[in-house]
Design an enzyme around this catalytic site. Structure first.
Site, mmCIF file in Angstrom:
data_model
loop_
_atom_site.group_PDB
_atom_site.id
_atom_site.type_symbol
_atom_site.label_atom_id
_atom_site.label_comp_id
_atom_site.label_asym_id
_atom_site.label_seq_id
_atom_site.Cartn_x
_atom_site.Cartn_y
_atom_site.Cartn_z
ATOM 1 N N GLY A 59 0.826 -1.198 0.000
ATOM 2 C CA GLY A 59 0.000 0.000 0.000
ATOM 3 C C GLY A 59 0.860 1.247 0.000
ATOM 4 N N SER A 105 3.746 8.264 2.659
ATOM 5 C CA SER A 105 4.106 7.013 3.329
ATOM 6 C C SER A 105 3.908 5.825 2.406
ATOM 7 C CB SER A 105 3.258 6.828 4.595
ATOM 8 O OG SER A 105 1.894 6.694 4.259
ATOM 9 N N VAL A 106 4.515 4.719 2.765
ATOM 10 C CA VAL A 106 4.359 3.470 2.036
ATOM 11 C C VAL A 106 4.219 2.343 3.055
ATOM 12 C CG1 VAL A 106 6.853 3.065 1.883
ATOM 13 C CG2 VAL A 106 5.326 2.003 0.218
ATOM 14 N N ASP A 140 -12.449 9.514 10.498
ATOM 15 C CA ASP A 140 -12.184 9.081 9.120
ATOM 16 C C ASP A 140 -12.640 7.636 8.903
ATOM 17 O OD1 ASP A 140 -11.385 9.607 6.551
ATOM 18 O OD2 ASP A 140 -9.290 9.085 6.870
ATOM 19 N N LYS A 145 -14.214 4.931 6.917
ATOM 20 C CA LYS A 145 -14.498 4.675 5.501
ATOM 21 C C LYS A 145 -13.940 3.296 5.136
ATOM 22 C CE LYS A 145 -10.298 7.160 4.007
ATOM 23 N NZ LYS A 145 -9.778 8.237 3.156
ATOM 24 N N ASN A 190 -10.189 2.287 5.524
ATOM 25 C CA ASN A 190 -9.598 2.200 6.860
ATOM 26 C C ASN A 190 -10.142 1.024 7.669
ATOM 27 O OD1 ASN A 190 -8.082 4.467 6.317
ATOM 28 N ND2 ASN A 190 -9.532 5.878 7.261
ATOM 29 N N ASP A 204 -5.739 3.484 10.635
ATOM 30 C CA ASP A 204 -5.482 4.870 10.227
ATOM 31 C C ASP A 204 -6.100 5.880 11.192
ATOM 32 O OD1 ASP A 204 -4.781 7.190 8.974
ATOM 33 O OD2 ASP A 204 -5.347 6.513 6.971
ATOM 34 N N THR A 242 -12.895 12.410 4.759
ATOM 35 C CA THR A 242 -13.129 12.148 3.337
ATOM 36 C C THR A 242 -14.488 12.737 2.954
ATOM 37 O OG1 THR A 242 -11.855 10.106 3.501
ATOM 38 C CG2 THR A 242 -13.287 10.337 1.590
#
Length: 396
Positions: free
Chosen positions: A25, A30-31, A147, A149, A152, A165, A184
């Site tokens: 992801g 960030s990764v 957040d 959704k 997450n 998250d 979002t």
């Protein structure tokens, strides 16, 4: 020299303990990679946050570090709950931060939903119960997520969920209200938007998470969110009005119980909106225990047999009245037939899934926009035609 060693100590300690593998992801700064603990061989997921000194100002660097430390503190405070992602380890150096989490092998609810298009009430009940239980744990600690959704919500091997998250999460002080505009767009609660437009607005609290859960629940059942428009300003106006419908073909097979719960979650006035506890007590989440085995007398057995026979006769009479699926009916209203509707939606998502965006520009609803009967049917027919042409070429 000593200062340079200090700046990279966190990165050195991480790489001494873990081996990084493939990327699973990525975000703006960030990764996320799969990593393996060298001593135990156990797999984890590491979120690597880059703190680029050259590209960011001092204030931006401090903001990233501050938000990351706040997220770490919240995760440590919430650790141990079965439906909240566990922070296993963390390391910080001058240019990068490493956060080691549980490895959720089945990925995001977002991707699972794209694969299935819509979920059954049974799946929705299982997922939403776990989401509400995770939120209940947060709210008891006076923490608001802000957040909620599909991106997450992560699945493990057994399809159990973990909420992740916590970048927008915040711990509230007694009687504290928030005013920041974050989250979002199509999951934002009306009071968040009102704060951005009205300086005298008192602010918002934990109720915004419940609104987002209502949007999430609607989305997994219908395939698209209740408030969505290509033009963001029109979408925000729809959210402020809070008017939505559950009259489309996708809602014909849904129970009144699930519709009732959604209508109590997506409420503009936060004072009238359900709390997490009220949502979990709703009939939709009640577990029905099987009654103890009963023995029937011969008379009752005969009565049951008669009732079953009458039921079978009524079913046969009903089936004779049902109109058969003809070519004309398929051409006139393909989206009105449940099985065909699901076939069309599934084909469209398999073909055009790359249209779907995540995060701030999420537009999963684009495949359902305007006239889904015509649009999705044309996509389906186009796919079938291309497949048949390929078969002809191969046959030649």
């Amino acid at each position: 020299m000593t200062r340079g060693v200090e700046d990279h100590r966190g990165a050195t300690e991480f790489y001494q303990k873990y081996d990084t593998k493939d990327v699973i992801g990525s975000g703006v700064s960030s990764v996320v990679q799969r990593c393996v603990h060298k001593k135990t061989g156990k797999e984890y997921a590491v979120k690597i946050i880059e703190v680029n000194v050259e590209k960011l100002t001092g204030a931006q660097l401090e903001e990233i570090r501050s938000s990351t430390r706040k997220e770490i503190a919240l995760l440590q405070k919430l650790s141990g709950h079965p439906n909240i992602i566990n922070l296993m380890d963390c390391y910080e150096s001058a240019t990068v931060v490493f956060l080691v989490f549980d490895l959720m092998r089945r990925g995001e609810l977002f991707d699972y939903l794209n694969e299935k298009v819509t979920l059954s009430e049974k799946e929705t009940r299982n997922i939403m119960r776990q989401v509400f239980e995770a939120l209940q744990h947060l709210h008891r600690h006076n923490i608001v997520h802000r957040d909620i959704k599909p991106e997450n919500i992560l699945f493990d091997n057994n399809m159990n969920i973990k909420l992740s998250d916590f970048g927008f999460s915040c711990e509230l002080q007694p009687d504290q209200k928030l005013r920041e505009l974050c989250g979002t767009p199509c999951y934002l609660a009306p009071e968040i938007l009102q704060c951005a437009m009205d300086e005298d607005h008192p602010g918002y609290g934990k109720e915004v998470d419940v609104w987002s859960c209502g949007i999430l629940m609607y989305t997994v059942l219908a395939g698209s969110p209740p408030f969505w428009h290509r033009k963001q300003m029109l979408m925000l106006r729809m959210i402020m009005e809070g008017k939505f419908q559950m009259t489309s073909a996708d809602w014909l097979d849904r129970s009144d119980t699930v519709k009732d719960l959604i209508s109590r979650l997506i409420v503009v006035d936060p004072a009238q909106r359900y709390t997490v506890e009220q949502a979990l007590r709703h009939t939709f989440f009640q577990r029905y225990e099987a009654q103890k085995k009963r023995t029937f007398s011969p008379f009752r057995k005969f009565r049951v047999a008669v009732l079953v026979s009458l039921l079978c006769v009524r079913i046969l009479m009903y089936m004779r009245k049902v109109k058969p699926v003809t070519r004309e009916l398929l051409q006139r209203d393909p989206y009105g037939i449940k099985t065909v509707r699901r076939l069309i939606d599934g084909s469209a998502f398999r073909l055009y899934g790359h249209w779907v965006k995540k995060g701030q520009r999420q537009n999963r609803a684009e495949l359902f926009e305007n006239t889904p009967k015509a649009v999705l049917w044309e996509l389906f027919v186009e796919n079938e035609r291309s497949l048949s042409e390929e078969k002809v070429v191969v046959g030649q």
